[in-house]
Structure formats: structure tokens, C-alpha cells
Design a protein around this motif. Structure first.
Motif, PDB file in Angstrom:
ATOM      1  N   PRO A  42       0.808  -1.224   0.000  1.00  0.00           N
ATOM      2  CA  PRO A  42       0.000   0.000   0.000  1.00  0.00           C
ATOM      3  C   PRO A  42       0.841   1.274   0.000  1.00  0.00           C
ATOM      4  O   PRO A  42       0.289   2.360   0.042  1.00  0.00           O
ATOM      5  N   ALA A  43       2.175   1.162  -0.006  1.00  0.00           N
ATOM      6  CA  ALA A  43       3.018   2.339   0.209  1.00  0.00           C
ATOM      7  C   ALA A  43       2.894   3.331  -0.948  1.00  0.00           C
ATOM      8  O   ALA A  43       3.087   2.956  -2.111  1.00  0.00           O
ATOM      9  N   PRO A  44       2.575   4.604  -0.658  1.00  0.00           N
ATOM     10  CA  PRO A  44       2.529   5.617  -1.721  1.00  0.00           C
ATOM     11  C   PRO A  44       3.942   6.069  -2.086  1.00  0.00           C
ATOM     12  O   PRO A  44       4.707   6.519  -1.240  1.00  0.00           O
ATOM     13  N   LEU A  45       4.298   5.902  -3.344  1.00  0.00           N
ATOM     14  CA  LEU A  45       5.622   6.261  -3.835  1.00  0.00           C
ATOM     15  C   LEU A  45       5.492   6.922  -5.196  1.00  0.00           C
ATOM     16  O   LEU A  45       4.418   6.927  -5.806  1.00  0.00           O
ATOM     17  N   SER A  46       6.597   7.473  -5.671  1.00  0.00           N
ATOM     18  CA  SER A  46       6.604   8.011  -7.023  1.00  0.00           C
ATOM     19  C   SER A  46       6.420   6.873  -8.012  1.00  0.00           C
ATOM     20  O   SER A  46       7.029   5.803  -7.882  1.00  0.00           O
ATOM     21  N   LEU A  47       5.582   7.099  -9.003  1.00  0.00           N
ATOM     22  CA  LEU A  47       5.327   6.088 -10.016  1.00  0.00           C
ATOM     23  C   LEU A  47       6.599   5.910 -10.836  1.00  0.00           C
ATOM     24  O   LEU A  47       7.060   6.822 -11.510  1.00  0.00           O
ATOM     25  N   SER A  48       7.167   4.726 -10.804  1.00  0.00           N
ATOM     26  CA  SER A  48       8.493   4.486 -11.369  1.00  0.00           C
ATOM     27  C   SER A  48       8.406   4.083 -12.832  1.00  0.00           C
ATOM     28  O   SER A  48       7.581   3.254 -13.224  1.00  0.00           O
TER      29      SER A  48
END
Length: 766
Positions: A159-165
């Protein structure tokens, strides 16, 4: 551009002051010189070539018709075309000079999509730190402009929100995949094997379609397929599930690059997918046997479209779905998307949609979409003016680095195009009369990068030919033609350094010029090279028999190898007002933040051949035509001013006509003050410190764009301490290079005349 602003731009770049009048050369890019090729007048001859391109639709002139945006990975070069809207006709006119500067700096890839449903195309582009950035289209009142909305798109990685890689090699799909009215994103996972589905939750969260809120489908396997490790197809019905125990072997199970295009090919409401893979020639179609909410690829066509002419390009074919012929149905255009793998003049394939927009059927109409309308020599256009038929008119020769003439497998061509000037002394027109001038491809087989230099080195009054090649050598061709007859060249072998009795070898990418540098009556030799420096060989022979001796391998202290790796220096030394000046093309792309120059201008050459030349500007007249610019010049319209021809790595050519402006001294008095800009480059916050001001002066700030148009003004009075600090937010101007000008005049009933000073301002709003 009005004349006063033209003069200001000239002053900005050349910083010339005189006691009476200032005479300064400036240049205007032209697209009006006609060119005929194979009996047809080219529609857009001077666009500048295309290599590895991406295509998007956008209405740039606000006439309700979708125009064309093109990003070439060669130098991250943007070209734009206005769509004239003729029904059932492909009808684009080059508009790069007008509209390309309005777009932000973009690297590697860009897709224009309307994410907020306002009818205006926004920009999704690669962030060089490994993500996606978004510019919102904030155009108003007919002024095309963009504002940075997101530096990094975020997604919930379960569920971790991160920059879309995403990498700079991959090209994602940005489309409404699940048919809910907002834009989703499909992109490959880190190994490049599985397709990730980043679902836009904007509508689900009650924001309409105007937000960018993404959650990744935690299955990590959209479409239930995976790319092939060793082959150039895919495996349907299976994919690698995410999980630590199933991480791929980093040494063997990574795919280098992928591109994807989603469209409904069978009219059933869900999306099929078209795939290209780096290192592969074929284009792959996967058929969706699932539905919009749950894709399931069940069949593969590994030579799409197998029912017509398959899109088998040199490598990494990528497709774009847009209406090119104004019939209301979107067509398919396919281009390779990996630099250095497709350098053909027929590398953009156009497929007409003969079906419907919801169930297209594609038929290949041409292999050279847009390219057929321009001078296009594949990769590395290298132009020079030369009167090869001795009729008194300057003709045009264009060689290349190389050209791929077949799709897959490939073969290569190393020809030199000869365009005869069929116009008049005052009005040039060019026609292609030979695709392999002087039979050079046979005389020097497999020699790439033929850089031509002309000069009389044997004293018979006609011009001989020197050719530099990619391996660093220089070849000599003597002109054996009778007086006033067309040039007739005979190969005499490589050019030697008399001191070492060995062929001149500068390492790689030899770019020679013949010119009498020391004014002793014979022609000396200057050679650029890949490393970015210049080599000076003094002619120690005679007018009738040359003999070259190396005088310096760091001529003038010139070095265009910045910041790293390759410089590709190409010298063009010319005479202006009785003294030598020099322009040098270099390897720089459109990137503004790396400290490189574009087109370098040096003076202080005359009588200073053993010293360091003075760098006047590394961005001469703000001219940029793509990576690896090669510049040459001559007066082609008989107006007494030097004109410039510039080639680039995309394989095209541009012409800039020169003229001389006279500016009264009252308009250019040397200023008594100075000012500094910080930070510069700036992300939009502009700070200026003006010093050495007089009391009771009024200060005016004007910012000009590259077209000489005033885009920002401000004024202030001067405090008593002779300094003034100014701060402004200019982020709305967009990325690019500007002229920042400070004007001063006395404040009161009898103001003194204006004193002006201009400096370069670089905006980088990311």
C-alpha cells in the motif's frame, strides 16, 4: 519581430558597442527557400529531419483542429506541425519556430493527453530521476502555455505511496483503460516483464476527472502475460507474480525496454495492446479476451498487422493512435524509439485506418510520413555550400553519418546529396540532382561521417576537396576540371602530417576546414574532433603544393567537451569586418542544466593563433537545431551578408538568412551600471541585484523570449545607496532561454537617454 527588438537580441548575444554606429550580423531562420526532390517541391524542406519519434495531438493555434507534436529522442528535439484540416488529406505545415519554444524542456519521452477534461492536451513526460512529471495546459486567450502540475506522479504500491516508477527507455500507455472517464497508466515493472496497471481513482473519490490519484492493481500482472526474455514476442496466459521469492535473476531476466499502445481493435469495448521491445524488429498485438475491468490476453500476432504490411522496423517499433488525415478515424503511425538503431529517411510508417475508430483496420500508406516533405539524410546531416557546377550560384551538398536503407535486417548507405541552385543570385532555389555526389560512396566505401571542406590547395584557381571521416583521417581530392567547368574530383589519398610523415589522425570524427589563418597566402588546416578540441595544422608548403605541420592540438584553447564524454567540435571560421570569427557546432542536446553550449562563437583570433581565443557566447543567437549541430556559411542571396546552413543528428538541415542591422549609438550607450541574476538557471523565482546606479534613476526590467517578444516588464525607482534589489516570480514564462534587459533613465521632467544592459536568463521549472 520588430526592428528594435531584433537589435536588442543582437546586443544580447554579441555585446557590441561602437562610438558612432553598431553594425552587427543577425540571422533569421527561413522556411521559404524552395527545394525540389524527385520532381516534387518539398512542403517542409527545412524542418531538420526525424529519427526516433513520438507523436501526440494538440490544438496549438486554437482553431478547433488537432495539430501535431513530435518529440525526437535525438537530442530531445521538439518539432510542431499545424494541421490545415483538409478532409481526407494528410496536410501538415511546419510550425516549429513559432510553437516549439512554448513547450517545456522534455527528455526521452512525452505523451500529450487531456487529464482534466477541459479539452486541452496536457503533457505527461519522463522525469530524469525515474518518474513521470505533468504539465497542465493553462493556455488562455490564444496563448499556448503550460504550468508544471506534478514533478513526480504518485501511486500506491500496495500500500506504500511512492513516485510512479518508469525508465527513460520505456514508453507507457496513458489512456482510459477501464472506461470510467479518467486517465490510467500502464507501464512495465522494474524487470520489464510484467505490465503494471496504475488505476486513476479520481472519479471514484468524487473529484471528476481533474485529479491525478493512482493506485496500482496489486496483482502486478495486467493482461495476464509477460514479455519474453530471449525472444521478440510475449507469453500469454501467464506472468510472474510479485513476491520476494519470485524476484527475477538480475543477470538474466531483465528486458531492456518496452513500449505499449492500448486501443480497441475488435470493437468489443475492451483494450487490446500493441507492444514494441528494444532489440526487436517486430510489432506485437495481444488480443484481450477479458473485459475493460479485467484484461486477459489470449492470443498473439507477433507480426502486426499480419493482414497487411507488418510494422517491421529496424528496432523497437512504437505506435501512436491519432487522426492524421482528417477523416474522423484515428490512424496508426509507427516509429523506432531507440537512438542509434534506426537512421533511415523512411523510418516513420503511416497506416491509414480503413475500418472504424472503434474497430480499426490498418493499411500502410507510406514509410516516410513527414520525412518525404523535408531534406532527410538519415543520421548526422553535414551540409556545406559549394558551387559544384561553376555557374556562379551557391549549390548545397549534404553528407551524412549513415543511413539505413532496409528495415530488418538492415544495410547502410553513405551517400552525399547534391542540390543544384536553380534559382537566381538573389533568390535561391534548390533541386536534388545527385544522391551520391562525385561517386564518393564508391571511392570511399564504408567511410562514415564525410565532412567536406573546399579550397584551392594546388594553385590552379579551382577548389579542391578535403573529406574528414569518422575514424579521424582526412582524404584529399584534387579538382581536375577545366576552368569554369563543373568540379571533377580525383582521389589522391590521405592527408599527411609532414613532421611525422604519417597520415593526419585526430582520433575520431575529423571535421576539417581550409582557411588562410596566418594571412600568408596559402590555406592552413583546422580540424575538429570527437574530443571537443581543435587541431591547427600550419601550411608550411606553398600555394601550389601544400605541406601541413601540426602547430597546436588545443587550438585557441577551445574545448566544447562539457560536461563530459564527447564534444564533436565542428569549426567554421569566417571573416567579419576584416577579422576572423569562429562558430563551432557541438554535441549538446536541448538539456539546459548541464552547462553545455549549443553553437559556440569565438573571436580574438586574428594575430592570436598561439593564444586563447575569446568566447563571445556558447549559445550564438540562441540557435539550436538539434544535437551535433554542424554549421557552414556563405552569401546565398547576394545581399552582402553571410547566411548559415546547419545540419543536425536527426538528419535534417536548416537555413538562417543573415542581414546587417545598423543601430544608432543613442540606443546602445555603454551602461554605467551592472546587474546580476541569481539563481541562474532559475526555477521561476528571479532575484536581481542592480549596482553602480546613479541617484534619481528609474530602472525598467524587460524580459524577451527567443522571438524578440517582450514577455515580462517591471519598473522601480532607485534608492539612494546606488543599488536596487528586485524579486519576481516568472515561472509562468515556461522553460527556455530569455534575454533579461535592464534599462535606466533619469527620473524627472527631463530624463536622460536610456542606458541598457542585457544578460542571459535560463528558466528550468522542474
Amino acid at each position: 519581430m520588430n526592428r528594435s527588438n531584433s537589435c536588442l537580441i543582437v546586443l544580447f548575444f554579441l555585446t557590441l558597442y561602437t562610438s558612432n554606429c553598431a553594425f552587427s550580423q543577425h540571422y533569421t531562420r527561413t522556411d521559404t527557400i524552395p527545394v525540389k526532390q524527385n520532381g516534387v517541391w518539398l512542403k517542409n524542406p527545412w524542418v531538420g529531419g526525424h529519427n526516433y519519434c513520438q507523436f501526440s495531438e494538440i490544438d496549438m493555434n486554437f482553431d478547433g483542429i488537432k495539430d501535431l507534436f513530435v518529440l525526437d529522442r535525438s537530442g530531445h528535439r521538439i518539432t510542431t506541425y499545424i494541421n490545415k484540416g483538409t478532409p481526407n488529406t494528410v496536410d501538415y505545415i511546419d510550425s516549429t519556430v513559432k510553437y516549439a519554444p512554448k513547450f517545456p524542456h522534455i527528455e526521452d519521452w512525452a505523451l500529450l493527453r487531456d487529464y482534466n477534461c477541459d479539452g486541452k492536451a496536457d503533457i505527461f513526460a519522463y522525469n530524469h530521476n525515474g518518474g513521470i512529471k505533468v504539465w497542465k495546459n493553462t493556455s488562455t486567450a490564444g496563448n499556448l502555455q503550460f504550468t508544471l502540475e506534478k514533478s513526480f506522479l504518485k501511486t500506491s504500491y500496495c500500500p506504500a505511496p511512492l513516485s510512479l516508477s518508469i525508465t527513460g527507455v520505456d514508453l507507457p500507455t496513458i489512456d482510459d483503460i477501464d472506461n470510467d472517464g479518467d486517465l490510467d497508466i500502464l507501464t512495465y515493472d522494474t524487470p520489464g516483464l510484467n505490465m503494471e496497471f496504475h488505476v486513476n481513482k479520481s472519479k471514484e473519490k468524487g473529484y471528476g476527472c481533474d485529479s491525478l490519484i493512482f493506485d496500482m492493481d496489486c496483482s502486478g500482472c495486467w493482461g495476464n502475460y509477460r514479455t519474453s526474455i530471449s525472444g521478440c514476442n510475449v507469453v500469454v496466459g501467464t506472468c510472474r507474480k510479485p513476491g520476494k521469492s519470485e524476484l527475477p535473476n538480475p543477470t538474466s531476466e531483465y528486458h531492456a525496454g518496452n513500449c505499449s499502445l492500448c486501443l480497441d481493435l475488435d470493437g468489443d469495448g475492451d483494450k487490446e495492446i500493441l507492444l514494441g521491445q528494444l532489440g526487436c524488429c517486430n510489432y506485437v498485438q495481444l488480443t484481450n479476451g477479458g473485459n475493460a475491468a479485467s484484461a486477459n490476453m489470449v492470443a498473439m500476432d507477433d507480426s502486426f498487422p499480419s493482414y497487411d504490411m507488418p510494422a517491421t522496423l529496424t528496432s523497437f517499433p512504437c505506435g501512436f493512435f491519432l487522426d492524421l488525415n482528417n477523416d474522423g478515424k484515428r490512424d496508426l503511425v509507427v516509429s523506432p524509439n531507440a537512438p542509434n538503431v534506426s537512421v533511415s529517411n523512411q523510418s516513420i510508417w503511416y497506416y491509414l485506418n480503413k475500418g472504424t475508430d472503434k474497430a480499426p483496420v490498418f493499411s500502410r500508406e507510406m514509410r516516410d510520413f513527414l520525412q518525404k516533405d523535408m531534406i532527410e539524410v538519415g543520421e548526422g546531416a553535414d551540409p556545406v555550400f559549394f558551387d559544384f557546377d561553376s555557374d556562379g550560384l551557391k549549390d548545397l551538398l549534404v553528407s551524412n553519418y549513415k543511413m539505413v536503407i532496409d528495415s530488418c535486417p538492415t544495410s547502410e548507405l553513405f551517400g552525399t546529396l547534391a542540390f543544384k541552385n536553380i534559382g537566381t543570385a538573389a533568390s535561391p532555389k534548390f533541386e536534388l540532382v545527385n544522391s551520391d555526389y562525385a561517386n564518393l560512396s564508391a571511392v570511399l566505401p564504408l567511410i562514415t561521417n564525410k565532412h567536406m571542406a573546399f579550397g584551392d590547395v594546388d594553385g590552379d584557381t579551382d577548389k579542391d576537396l578535403f573529406i574528414g571521416d569518422y575514424d579521424g583521417f582526412i582524404h584529399y581530392f584534387s579538382n581536375t576540371a577545366a576552368p569554369s567547368s563543373p568540379a571533377d574530383f580525383t582521389y589522391n589519398g590521405t592527408v599527411y602530417n609532414v613532421t611525422t610523415s604519417t597520415p593526419i589522425d585526430v582520433g575520431s570524427h575529423a571535421t576539417p576546414q581550409l582557411i588562410d589563418l596566418d594571412r600568408d597566402g596559402d590555406l592552413d588546416l583546422v580540424v575538429g574532433e570527437m574530443a571537443g578540441n581543435l587541431n591547427y595544422y600550419k601550411n608550411t608548403g606553398t600555394v601550389n603544393s601544400y605541406s601541413f605541420t601540426l602547430a597546436s592540438s588545443s587550438f585557441g584553447g577551445v574545448d566544447v567537451l562539457k560536461p563530459c564524454c564527447t564534444g564533436y567540435s565542428v569549426p567554421y571560421i569566417y571573416e567579419e569586418a576584416g577579422s576572423y570569427n569562429m562558430l563551432i557546432g557541438s554535441n549538446s542536446d536541448r538539456t539546459l542544466s548541464n552547462g553545455t553550449g549549443w553553437l559556440w562563437h569565438y573571436n580574438n583570433i586574428e594575430g592570436n593563433l598561439a593564444g586563447n581565443f575569446s568566447l563571445v557566447d556558447s549559445m550564438f543567437h540562441n540557435i539550436w537545431e538539434g544535437a551535433r549541430m554542424i554549421v557552414s556559411g556563405d552569401d546565398i542571396n547576394n545581399d552582402g551578408s553571410m547566411d548559415l546552413v546547419i545540419g543536425n543528428y536527426s538528419g535534417g538541415v536548416a537555413i538562417y538568412l543573415g542581414d546587417t542591422s545598423t543601430v544608432p549609438v543613442a540606443e546602445i550607450t555603454k551602461p554605467h551600471f551592472d546587474f546580476s541574476i541569481y539563481p541562474n538557471p532559475s526555477k521561476g523565482q528571479l532575484n536581481i541585484l542592480v549596482s553602480n546606479l546613479k541617484k534619481n534613476e528609474k530602472v525598467e526590467l524587460i524580459i524577451y523570449n527567443t522571438l524578440g517578444q517582450s514577455v515580462f516588464t517591471a519598473s522601480d525607482n532607485i534608492p539612494s545607496n546606488n543599488q536596487l534589489r528586485l524579486s519576481f516570480d516568472v515561472s509562468s514564462l515556461g522553460n527556455g532561454i530569455y534575454s533579461c534587459e535592464i534599462n535606466t533613465k533619469s527620473y524627472g521632467p527631463n530624463p536622460a537617454r536610456v542606458s541598457r544592459l542585457s544578460k542571459k536568463l535560463i528558466l528550468l521549472n522542474y
